[in-house]
Design an enzyme around this catalytic site. Structure first.
Site, short mmCIF file in Angstrom:
data_model
loop_
_atom_site.label_atom_id
_atom_site.label_comp_id
_atom_site.label_asym_id
_atom_site.label_seq_id
_atom_site.Cartn_x
_atom_site.Cartn_y
_atom_site.Cartn_z
N ASP A 2 29.42 37.38 50.91
CA ASP A 2 28.21 36.57 51.07
C ASP A 2 26.98 37.45 50.90
OD1 ASP A 2 26.16 34.92 51.92
OD2 ASP A 2 27.36 34.01 53.49
N LYS A 6 18.36 35.96 52.55
CA LYS A 6 17.11 36.14 53.29
C LYS A 6 17.00 37.59 53.78
CE LYS A 6 16.82 31.38 54.81
NZ LYS A 6 16.86 30.46 55.94
N ASP A 38 27.88 36.42 42.04
CA ASP A 38 27.12 35.59 41.12
C ASP A 38 25.63 35.61 41.47
OD1 ASP A 38 27.29 34.14 43.47
OD2 ASP A 38 27.65 32.22 42.49
N THR A 74 37.83 32.93 38.02
CA THR A 74 38.10 31.96 39.08
C THR A 74 37.53 30.59 38.70
OG1 THR A 74 36.05 32.37 40.29
CG2 THR A 74 37.93 33.80 40.81
N LYS A 75 38.02 29.57 39.37
CA LYS A 75 37.52 28.22 39.15
C LYS A 75 36.02 28.15 39.50
CE LYS A 75 38.81 24.97 41.98
NZ LYS A 75 39.59 23.95 42.70
N PHE A 76 35.64 28.79 40.59
CA PHE A 76 34.24 28.83 41.03
C PHE A 76 33.38 29.53 39.98
CE2 PHE A 76 30.80 31.05 43.24
CZ PHE A 76 30.15 29.98 43.85
N GLU A 77 33.87 30.64 39.46
CA GLU A 77 33.14 31.40 38.45
C GLU A 77 32.97 30.58 37.16
OE1 GLU A 77 33.58 35.62 36.01
OE2 GLU A 77 35.13 35.01 37.42
#
Length: 96
Positions: A2, A6, A38, A74-77
């Site tokens: 993560d 901020k 990303d 990856t699927k997310f990528e």
């Protein structure tokens, strides 16, 4: 990891000097550390942390990202790339 975008949350980022020093103690000589994100500011942060540590060397070239990683997408990528998002991979090796 993560990115905690901020500024007040940056201390919660996983890739920090203390944690990378611990990883360096556990990783075998010439072991590889592959990181990907990303979010470009976090990629720059990770590179900054790792380039400052004598225990690691950038396996591509100093201050360079890995343009053609040898890992499955990856699927997310894939979804992010279809939306025009970038992905930044870093490859470091543990020095002897």
């Amino acid at each position: 990891p993560d990115p905690w975008p901020k500024k007040r949350h940056n201390k919660r980022r996983l890739i920090q000097t203390d944690f990378m020093t611990l990883i360096a103690r556990k990783l075998k000589p010439n072991g590889r550390l592959h990181l990907a994100t990303d979010w470009k500011p976090y990629a720059a942060h990770m590179m900054h942390v790792l380039e400052a540590l004598s225990e690691f060397s950038n396996a591509i070239a100093p201050h360079h990202f890995w343009g053609q990683p040898d890992r499955p997408e990856t699927k997310f990528e894939k979804r992010g790339k279809n939306l025009g998002h970038g992905v930044w991979d870093l490859l470091y090796k543990k020095n002897d």
